[in-house]
Design an enzyme around this catalytic site. Structure first.
Site, PDB file in Angstrom:
ATOM      1  N   PRO A   2      44.019  18.345  15.235  1.00 46.57           N
ATOM      2  CA  PRO A   2      44.253  18.324  16.674  1.00 46.57           C
ATOM      3  C   PRO A   2      45.127  17.177  17.177  1.00 46.57           C
ATOM      4  O   PRO A   2      44.643  16.100  17.478  1.00 46.57           O
ATOM      5  CB  PRO A   2      42.848  18.211  17.265  1.00 46.57           C
ATOM      6  CG  PRO A   2      41.904  18.221  16.117  1.00 46.57           C
ATOM      7  CD  PRO A   2      42.680  17.917  14.912  1.00 46.57           C
ATOM      8  N   GLU A   3      46.401  17.427  17.300  1.00 42.18           N
ATOM      9  CA  GLU A   3      47.257  16.580  18.111  1.00 42.18           C
ATOM     10  C   GLU A   3      47.481  17.364  19.407  1.00 42.18           C
ATOM     11  O   GLU A   3      46.853  18.401  19.613  1.00 42.18           O
ATOM     12  CB  GLU A   3      48.564  16.263  17.378  1.00 42.18           C
ATOM     13  CG  GLU A   3      48.297  15.508  16.062  1.00 42.18           C
ATOM     14  CD  GLU A   3      49.541  14.994  15.374  1.00 42.18           C
ATOM     15  OE1 GLU A   3      50.481  14.616  16.093  1.00 42.18           O
ATOM     16  OE2 GLU A   3      49.585  14.979  14.144  1.00 42.18           O
ATOM     17  N   LYS A  58      45.309  14.206  23.743  1.00 41.48           N
ATOM     18  CA  LYS A  58      44.425  14.964  22.858  1.00 41.48           C
ATOM     19  C   LYS A  58      43.042  15.177  23.471  1.00 41.48           C
ATOM     20  O   LYS A  58      42.140  15.677  22.802  1.00 41.48           O
ATOM     21  CB  LYS A  58      44.286  14.228  21.525  1.00 41.48           C
ATOM     22  CG  LYS A  58      45.609  13.874  20.869  1.00 41.48           C
ATOM     23  CD  LYS A  58      45.432  12.897  19.721  1.00 41.48           C
ATOM     24  CE  LYS A  58      46.771  12.325  19.290  1.00 41.48           C
ATOM     25  NZ  LYS A  58      46.628  11.232  18.303  1.00 41.48           N
ATOM     26  N   ARG A 258      49.414   4.476   8.796  1.00 40.94           N
ATOM     27  CA  ARG A 258      49.299   5.868   8.372  1.00 40.94           C
ATOM     28  C   ARG A 258      50.389   6.218   7.366  1.00 40.94           C
ATOM     29  O   ARG A 258      51.447   5.602   7.351  1.00 40.94           O
ATOM     30  CB  ARG A 258      49.435   6.841   9.565  1.00 40.94           C
ATOM     31  CG  ARG A 258      48.826   6.410  10.848  1.00 40.94           C
ATOM     32  CD  ARG A 258      47.333   6.332  10.820  1.00 40.94           C
ATOM     33  NE  ARG A 258      46.705   7.606  10.496  1.00 40.94           N
ATOM     34  CZ  ARG A 258      45.406   7.835  10.604  1.00 40.94           C
ATOM     35  NH1 ARG A 258      44.606   6.882  11.033  1.00 40.94           N
ATOM     36  NH2 ARG A 258      44.908   8.994  10.284  1.00 40.94           N
TER      37      ARG A 258
END
Length: 269
Positions: A2-3, A58, A258
């Site tokens: 979920p972005e 989001k 990341r």
DNA sequence: CTCAGTGTTCAGTG
DNA sequence: TCACTGAACACTGA
């Protein structure tokens, strides 16, 4: 995954299914996923009708007939499913909303980073979570103002939800690839032209993803996402991790905490 | 058995 | 106080 585009897709799904329904009961597997005390949540939701939806980045916000806001955040693995029969209860349903029409809405979340709770108003919530403008709404001057004095890598700042809300790891990489910007470039060294390209890329990537209902394999051929190895039928690593423009090897590195994919030919230092 | 992971938050540093 | 970095969180699946 979920972005912003996934959450927008969930919101549209919700509008076609659960919107307008009245909650009669709530089932919560693990109270650690609640940001509001369980008893208070149960009490506030029982009898409440789901009257409207909105989204900031989001964060999925559902207005209740009481005026309160039910907030869903999907963490890393959240999803929704509307169904009727108990035997259709999805695996990893962590919170289940029961409606007066006999249907249910499952908040699915295998990794349990998702959160469910109440807020007094959309504005209160936005302030409390320190959210910047939604990434689809942010203007070029806003973007410029929040980046031009910052020395952190541009990728790290794209992930900062207080600058703009909704960009996650793959979208940050996709946007920088489309804008041809080196991900570790200090934000304050971006030229006006680069900022323009960045702003346009944010809009294009997000709108494309929403139009395709966040189904990755339908995205345009020149999207970097096809090189991330999430395809339905994964190609061998060597065929996959190449630039869609050059077919040359991508660079994979840790940036902004990341895993970051980029092409040194398209996005030179 | 080990490890990475789409997100957020918090402790520690400068 | 601020800007920034990196670890921690919980769990699954490769």
């Amino acid at each position: 995954m979920p972005e912003l585009p996934e959450v927008e897709t969930y919101r549209r799904y919700f509008d076609l299914t659960a919107l307008g329904k009245t909650i009669i009961h709530l089932e919560v597997e693990d109270h650690r996923q609640l940001t509001t005390d369980y008893d208070l949540l149960q009490q506030s939701l029982k009898g409440a009708t789901l009257t409207d939806t909105s989204r900031i980045g989001k964060h999925f916000l559902i207005t209740l007939s009481s005026g309160k806001i039910l907030v869903l955040h999907f963490g890393m693995t959240g999803n929704l499913m509307y169904y009727r029969d108990a035997e259709d209860t999805p695996r990893f349903a962590r919170v289940i909303f029961y409606f007066s029409n006999g249907y249910k809405l499952a908040f699915i979340d295998s990794r349990k980073f998702g959160r469910v709770g109440l807020a007094d108003s959309i504005e209160t919530y936005k302030k409390q979570k320190n959210l910047g403008p939604d990434a689809l709404d942010v203007t070029l001057p806003q973007l410029k103002a929040s980046l031009e004095k910052r020395k952190a890598p541009i990728k790290a700042l794209l992930l900062d939800q207080s600058i703009l809300a909704g960009v996650g790891n793959w979208i940050a990489d996709e946007v920088l690839f489309q804008a041809r910007i080196f991900p570790a470039k200090p934000a304050n060294t971006l030229t006006n032209l680069e900022l323009e390209h960045l702003h346009r890329a944010i809009q294009v990537v997000l709108q494309t993803a929403i139009d395709e209902e966040a189904i990755y394999h339908n995205f345009p051929k020149d999207f970097l996402i096809h090189s991330r190895g999430w395809e339905d039928s994964p190609k061998p690593v060597l065929e996959r991790e190449v630039c869609p423009r050059h077919q040359s090897a991508l660079t994979i590195a840790k940036m902004g905490g990341r895993t970051t994919y980029f092409c040194l030919l398209c996005q030179p230092v």
